[in-house]
Motif scaffolding. Structure first.
Motif, PDB file in Angstrom:
ATOM      1  N   THR A 169       9.937  12.431  -5.953  1.00  0.00           N
ATOM      2  CA  THR A 169       9.867  11.243  -5.093  1.00  0.00           C
ATOM      3  C   THR A 169      10.125  11.583  -3.617  1.00  0.00           C
ATOM      4  O   THR A 169       9.392  11.124  -2.735  1.00  0.00           O
ATOM      5  CB  THR A 169      10.904  10.203  -5.586  1.00  0.00           C
ATOM      6  OG1 THR A 169      10.566   9.878  -6.934  1.00  0.00           O
ATOM      7  CG2 THR A 169      10.901   8.954  -4.743  1.00  0.00           C
TER       8      THR A 169
ATOM      9  N   GLY B 217       5.467   3.654  -8.766  1.00  0.00           N
ATOM     10  CA  GLY B 217       6.495   4.615  -8.350  1.00  0.00           C
ATOM     11  C   GLY B 217       5.994   5.422  -7.172  1.00  0.00           C
ATOM     12  O   GLY B 217       5.163   4.967  -6.389  1.00  0.00           O
ATOM     13  N   ALA B 218       6.472   6.646  -7.069  1.00  0.00           N
ATOM     14  CA  ALA B 218       6.175   7.434  -5.875  1.00  0.00           C
ATOM     15  C   ALA B 218       4.731   7.922  -5.817  1.00  0.00           C
ATOM     16  O   ALA B 218       4.182   8.155  -4.749  1.00  0.00           O
ATOM     17  CB  ALA B 218       7.120   8.625  -5.805  1.00  0.00           C
TER      18      ALA B 218
ATOM     19  N   LYS C   5      11.846   1.766 -15.314  1.00  0.00           N
ATOM     20  CA  LYS C   5      11.212   0.602 -14.678  1.00  0.00           C
ATOM     21  C   LYS C   5       9.782   0.937 -14.297  1.00  0.00           C
ATOM     22  O   LYS C   5       9.386   2.110 -14.277  1.00  0.00           O
ATOM     23  CB  LYS C   5      11.994   0.197 -13.424  1.00  0.00           C
ATOM     24  CG  LYS C   5      12.063   1.296 -12.323  1.00  0.00           C
ATOM     25  CD  LYS C   5      10.849   1.360 -11.495  1.00  0.00           C
ATOM     26  CE  LYS C   5      10.510   2.366 -10.527  1.00  0.00           C
ATOM     27  NZ  LYS C   5      10.273   3.684 -10.502  1.00  0.00           N
TER      28      LYS C   5
ATOM     29  N   GLU D  91       5.950  -0.419  -3.851  1.00  0.00           N
ATOM     30  CA  GLU D  91       6.560   0.887  -3.646  1.00  0.00           C
ATOM     31  C   GLU D  91       6.133   1.479  -2.296  1.00  0.00           C
ATOM     32  O   GLU D  91       5.096   1.116  -1.739  1.00  0.00           O
ATOM     33  CB  GLU D  91       6.266   1.889  -4.775  1.00  0.00           C
ATOM     34  CG  GLU D  91       4.828   2.127  -5.127  1.00  0.00           C
ATOM     35  CD  GLU D  91       4.355   1.138  -6.170  1.00  0.00           C
ATOM     36  OE1 GLU D  91       3.865   0.076  -5.714  1.00  0.00           O
ATOM     37  OE2 GLU D  91       4.430   1.405  -7.365  1.00  0.00           O
ATOM     38  N   HIS D  92       6.920   2.373  -1.810  1.00  0.00           N
ATOM     39  CA  HIS D  92       6.791   3.021  -0.500  1.00  0.00           C
ATOM     40  C   HIS D  92       7.071   2.040   0.644  1.00  0.00           C
ATOM     41  O   HIS D  92       7.956   2.308   1.459  1.00  0.00           O
ATOM     42  CB  HIS D  92       5.434   3.727  -0.314  1.00  0.00           C
ATOM     43  CG  HIS D  92       5.385   5.016  -1.088  1.00  0.00           C
ATOM     44  ND1 HIS D  92       6.102   6.114  -0.720  1.00  0.00           N
ATOM     45  CD2 HIS D  92       4.745   5.343  -2.239  1.00  0.00           C
ATOM     46  CE1 HIS D  92       5.898   7.086  -1.597  1.00  0.00           C
ATOM     47  NE2 HIS D  92       5.090   6.633  -2.544  1.00  0.00           N
TER      48      HIS D  92
ATOM     49  N   VAL E 168       7.901  10.302  -0.351  1.00  0.00           N
ATOM     50  CA  VAL E 168       8.427   9.279   0.567  1.00  0.00           C
ATOM     51  C   VAL E 168       8.419   9.839   1.997  1.00  0.00           C
ATOM     52  O   VAL E 168       8.039   9.164   2.952  1.00  0.00           O
ATOM     53  CB  VAL E 168       9.853   8.834   0.141  1.00  0.00           C
ATOM     54  CG1 VAL E 168      10.468   7.892   1.172  1.00  0.00           C
ATOM     55  CG2 VAL E 168       9.799   8.144  -1.221  1.00  0.00           C
TER      56      VAL E 168
ATOM     57  N   VAL F  34       8.636  -0.627   0.496  1.00  0.00           N
ATOM     58  CA  VAL F  34      10.017  -1.124   0.331  1.00  0.00           C
ATOM     59  C   VAL F  34      11.023  -0.229   1.061  1.00  0.00           C
ATOM     60  O   VAL F  34      12.075  -0.697   1.498  1.00  0.00           O
ATOM     61  CB  VAL F  34      10.374  -1.253  -1.177  1.00  0.00           C
ATOM     62  CG1 VAL F  34      10.523   0.101  -1.845  1.00  0.00           C
ATOM     63  CG2 VAL F  34      11.632  -2.087  -1.383  1.00  0.00           C
ATOM     64  N   VAL F  35      10.695   1.038   1.214  1.00  0.00           N
ATOM     65  CA  VAL F  35      11.606   1.968   1.906  1.00  0.00           C
ATOM     66  C   VAL F  35      11.886   1.456   3.336  1.00  0.00           C
ATOM     67  O   VAL F  35      12.957   1.677   3.886  1.00  0.00           O
ATOM     68  CB  VAL F  35      10.999   3.396   1.924  1.00  0.00           C
ATOM     69  CG1 VAL F  35      11.830   4.350   2.767  1.00  0.00           C
ATOM     70  CG2 VAL F  35      10.836   3.927   0.500  1.00  0.00           C
TER      71      VAL F  35
ATOM     72  N   MET G 154      15.758   0.266  -4.599  1.00  0.00           N
ATOM     73  CA  MET G 154      14.941  -0.516  -5.534  1.00  0.00           C
ATOM     74  C   MET G 154      15.053   0.005  -6.979  1.00  0.00           C
ATOM     75  O   MET G 154      15.324  -0.763  -7.906  1.00  0.00           O
ATOM     76  CB  MET G 154      13.481  -0.466  -5.075  1.00  0.00           C
ATOM     77  CG  MET G 154      12.509  -1.083  -6.057  1.00  0.00           C
ATOM     78  SD  MET G 154      10.820  -0.959  -5.470  1.00  0.00           S
ATOM     79  CE  MET G 154      10.468   0.772  -5.706  1.00  0.00           C
ATOM     80  N   ASP G 155      14.836   1.305  -7.174  1.00  0.00           N
ATOM     81  CA  ASP G 155      14.836   1.847  -8.540  1.00  0.00           C
ATOM     82  C   ASP G 155      16.213   1.690  -9.187  1.00  0.00           C
ATOM     83  O   ASP G 155      16.325   1.289 -10.349  1.00  0.00           O
ATOM     84  CB  ASP G 155      14.479   3.348  -8.533  1.00  0.00           C
ATOM     85  CG  ASP G 155      13.008   3.586  -8.246  1.00  0.00           C
ATOM     86  OD1 ASP G 155      12.316   2.648  -7.826  1.00  0.00           O
ATOM     87  OD2 ASP G 155      12.556   4.731  -8.437  1.00  0.00           O
TER      88      ASP G 155
ATOM     89  N   GLY H  59      14.997   6.977   0.868  1.00  0.00           N
ATOM     90  CA  GLY H  59      14.590   6.049  -0.199  1.00  0.00           C
ATOM     91  C   GLY H  59      15.379   4.748  -0.191  1.00  0.00           C
ATOM     92  O   GLY H  59      16.398   4.618   0.476  1.00  0.00           O
ATOM     93  N   SER H  60      14.879   3.795  -0.963  1.00  0.00           N
ATOM     94  CA  SER H  60      15.464   2.455  -1.040  1.00  0.00           C
ATOM     95  C   SER H  60      16.310   2.329  -2.313  1.00  0.00           C
ATOM     96  O   SER H  60      16.194   3.154  -3.219  1.00  0.00           O
ATOM     97  CB  SER H  60      14.336   1.421  -1.112  1.00  0.00           C
ATOM     98  OG  SER H  60      13.803   1.383  -2.425  1.00  0.00           O
TER      99      SER H  60
HETATM  100  C1  MEV Z   1       9.866   5.253  -6.231  1.00  0.00           C
HETATM  101  O1  MEV Z   1       9.995   4.743  -7.554  1.00  0.00           O
HETATM  102  C2  MEV Z   1       9.762   4.131  -5.251  1.00  0.00           C
HETATM  103  C3  MEV Z   1       9.577   4.486  -3.788  1.00  0.00           C
HETATM  104  O2  MEV Z   1       9.324   3.276  -3.091  1.00  0.00           O
HETATM  105  C4  MEV Z   1      10.786   5.185  -3.229  1.00  0.00           C
HETATM  106  C5  MEV Z   1      11.979   4.273  -3.009  1.00  0.00           C
HETATM  107  O3  MEV Z   1      11.850   3.049  -2.971  1.00  0.00           O
HETATM  108  O4  MEV Z   1      13.083   4.833  -2.844  1.00  0.00           O
HETATM  109  C6  MEV Z   1       8.366   5.396  -3.589  1.00  0.00           C
END
Ligand code: MEV
Length: 312
Positions: free
Chosen positions: A186, A268-269, A11, A17-18, A190, A20-21, A131-132, A128-129
């Motif tokens: 990652t 991403g990270a 993806k 990103e970030h 994070v 979203v955590v 999301m991935d 982490g979230s």
């Molecule tokens: C990593 O692809 C996305 C981050 O937001 C970490 C996460 O959501 O777990 C950096």
């Protein structure tokens, strides 16, 4: 010997990103690069033909443990460089969960696989979230915590944060990925943002600002407004840089690509990994990325999530 092969897509994160955590919104598209896992009955635990205790592969260990599978042969094959910011570890977890469940005859819908793949990711990263893993399991495109999105595919809660994941029908757009060639983990990135945000009011405001940009950008994506989406992507990159997750190689590729595209950002990270650019001139952006030391890929979106590809 019976065997099962499953695959799941990588993806890229369009925005969010970030942030979203911490339960802020995000929008993510799955890409036509996949991670494949083949599992075969075996009297020993093998990884790609070699005995392995999986101590360096906590995701795999978690998934096998969940199903009390102790002897199995796992074969992996990936189009996604690990640590490239393109979701290779989430795709691995989704594909392995699906392959093992298929082999042992346990029914699996998307929700079973997302729960297991997210737990596997969390056990490996400790932070982490979902999301991935959600993007990898569902495929196509997903939003996270966008209020107007209707019925969620699933809702996941952890440590006081809640993520509502919905499907998004994104219009066709061309994105180019530029890989820096630098592998980045990652978890530590994070953790770095978390420490900064917890100690500093300004960093917390930046995280909130990424959330607002993501809401606007998701609207622009739905309206097929490339100009606005590109501007917001470039703005998001600046905010992520302030949070300390970009780096000289990423900035070089983003700055160069932004000159000849609607917008560009890390995806991403960060800390290496990849950037993306939104463009109508993919070849020109690819050339620019190459000239600035990156490896370009034109990615297609709108791809399926986790699939069983073969059983025997
Ligand atoms: C990593 O692809 C996305 C981050 O937001 C970490 C996460 O959501 O777990 C950096």
């Amino acid at each position: 010997m019976r065997s099962a092969t499953a695959s799941a897509p990588g993806k890229f994160v369009v925005l969010g990103e970030h942030a979203v955590v911490y339960g802020k919104p995000a929008v993510v598209l799955a890409i036509d690069r996949r991670f494949r896992c083949t599992v075969t009955e075996s009297s020993r635990l093998l990884l790609n033909g070699m005995p392995d205790d999986l101590s360096l592969h906590p995701h795999m260990r978690y998934i096998l443990g969940e199903h009390e599978v102790h002897s199995i042969s796992i074969g992996t094959d990936s189009d996604l460089p690990s640590g490239s910011g393109l979701g290779s570890s989430a795709a691995l977890s989704a594909a392995l969960s699906c392959a093992v469940r298929t082999l042992i005859g346990k029914p699996a819908d998307e929700k079973d696989i997302i729960d297991e793949a997210y737990e596997a990711e969390f056990s490996a990263q400790g932070i982490g979230s979902p999301m991935d893993t959600s993007a990898s399991v569902h495929g196509r495109g997903i939003t996270v915590n966008i209020p107007s999105d209707g019925d969620p595919l699933w809702t996941i809660e952890r440590n006081g944060n809640k993520w509502e994941v919905c499907d998004i029908h994104a219009p066709e757009m061309t994105f180019v990925v530029g890989y820096t060639g630098i592998k980045a983990l990652t978890g530590p990135l994070v953790e770095k943002v978390r420490r900064y945000k917890d100690r500093n009011r300004f960093a917390k405001d930046i995280v909130d600002e990424i959330g607002s940009i993501t809401l606007d950008g998701t609207d622009a994506l739905r309206r097929n407004d490339r100009v606005r989406l590109g501007e917001l992507m470039t703005a998001d990159h600046k905010l992520l840089s302030i949070l300390g997750v970009s780096g000289p190689e990423l900035n070089r590729l983003v700055d160069a690509a932004a000159e000849c595209s609607y917008g560009a950002k890390l995806t991403g990270a960060g800390g290496g990994g990849s950037m993306i650019a939104l463009t109508d001139e993919p070849e020109k952006v690819c050339e620019t990325i190459r000239l600035h030391g990156g490896t370009p890929m034109i990615v297609k979106t709108g791809v399926p999530g986790v699939t069983v590809d073969k059983t025997s």
